[in-house]
Design a protein around this motif. Structure first.
Motif, mmCIF file in Angstrom:
data_model
loop_
_atom_site.group_PDB
_atom_site.id
_atom_site.type_symbol
_atom_site.label_atom_id
_atom_site.label_comp_id
_atom_site.label_asym_id
_atom_site.label_seq_id
_atom_site.Cartn_x
_atom_site.Cartn_y
_atom_site.Cartn_z
ATOM 1 N N TYR A 181 0.714 -1.317 -0.202
ATOM 2 C CA TYR A 181 0.318 -0.195 0.044
ATOM 3 C C TYR A 181 0.942 1.474 -0.106
ATOM 4 N N VAL A 183 0.199 5.259 1.568
ATOM 5 C CA VAL A 183 -0.863 5.415 1.682
ATOM 6 C C VAL A 183 -0.215 7.319 2.084
ATOM 7 N N SER A 225 -3.703 -4.172 -2.698
ATOM 8 C CA SER A 225 -3.125 -4.175 -2.736
ATOM 9 C C SER A 225 -3.198 -2.550 -3.966
ATOM 10 N N ARG A 227 -3.444 2.372 -4.006
ATOM 11 C CA ARG A 227 -3.385 3.487 -3.453
ATOM 12 C C ARG A 227 -3.689 4.386 -2.701
ATOM 13 N N TYR A 228 -3.645 4.649 -1.284
ATOM 14 C CA TYR A 228 -5.138 4.695 -0.364
ATOM 15 C C TYR A 228 -5.328 5.892 0.856
#
Length: 239
Positions: A181, A183, A225, A227-228
């Motif tokens: 990730y 984040v 998996s 981008r958050y």
């Protein structure tokens, strides 16, 4: 220090003497995770470790993540604990404060930004892939909205975080047994954020601890998996 049992999760967090890294360390300690924590300042790191030691096993290793010998020490610490379930690449370098336009950025300083924010996380992840794979672990690379937005003065840091975002996507494609990730925690009241706005009052920004529940929800949910934003995992507000 007593090594954790084989069922006890282990996290390595870089840049963990203050700010988001320290807040995440406390959040994981409250859940009983064993910790390996790193930062450049030995005194601040010792203070952080002392504050965590009453709840969990913690291994503090002071050093610079761009130093290959220091990264080797971190890998050795993982080996001594016997497993690694979570790697948080949190250590970051903003660049010279006040921030400068890209056409006036000192190139040696820009190289330092990339060494800390891109090369070091990739290098540490490379070294720990066997341990992470054995645990079907999680890699969290701390990103920024500057990775996707074009803010004046943020060309070095923002482009470095964009590179780290893309490296996260590639790592996820190459190691599908891992959760990877990038984040974006949002604007937080940290020393680095203050350095980005010297002389300004940033007291309206939330404290790093406020986003820890979102990170823990991310770890619990283990989504695909990608981008958050931490805000996507904040607990729902009920009236």
């Amino acid at each position: 220090m007593t090594p954790p049992s084989s069922t006890r999760p282990v996290a390595l967090i870089t840049g963990a003497s203050a700010g988001l890294g320290l807040a995440l360390a406390h959040g994981l300690a409250d859940r009983g995770w064993a910790l390996i924590i790193d930062a450049r300042g030995a005194d601040a790191l010792k203070d952080a470790a002392d504050a965590l030691a009453d709840r969990t096993d913690v291994v503090p290793l002071a050093g610079d993540v761009t130093d290959a010998e220091h990264r080797a020490d971190l890998v050795d610490a993982v080996g001594e604990l016997g497993r690694l379930d979570l790697l948080v690449n949190n250590a970051s370098y903003l660049g010279t404060s006040p921030l400068r336009p890209l056409d006036a950025t000192d190139l040696d300083d820009l190289r330092r930004v990339y060494e800390v924010d891109v090369v070091a996380p990739i290098a540490l992840t490379q070294a720990l892939i066997p341990d992470l794979t054995a645990a079907a672990g999680i890699v969290v690379n701390i990103s920024s909205d500057a990775a996707v937005e074009g803010y004046e003065g943020w060309g070095g840091y923002g482009s470095a975080k964009a590179a780290l975002d893309h490296a996260s996507r590639v790592l996820a494609a190459e190691h599908q047994e891992l959760a990877v990730y990038a984040v974006d925690p949002g604007d937080l009241r940290t020393a680095m954020h203050q350095a980005a706005f010297p002389g300004e009052d940033i007291s309206d920004r939330p404290e790093p601890a406020t986003v820890v529940p979102a990170f823990l929800r991310l770890l619990d949910a283990r989504p695909t998996s990608g981008r958050y934003r931490a805000a996507e995992f904040e607990p729902a507000v009920t009236s």
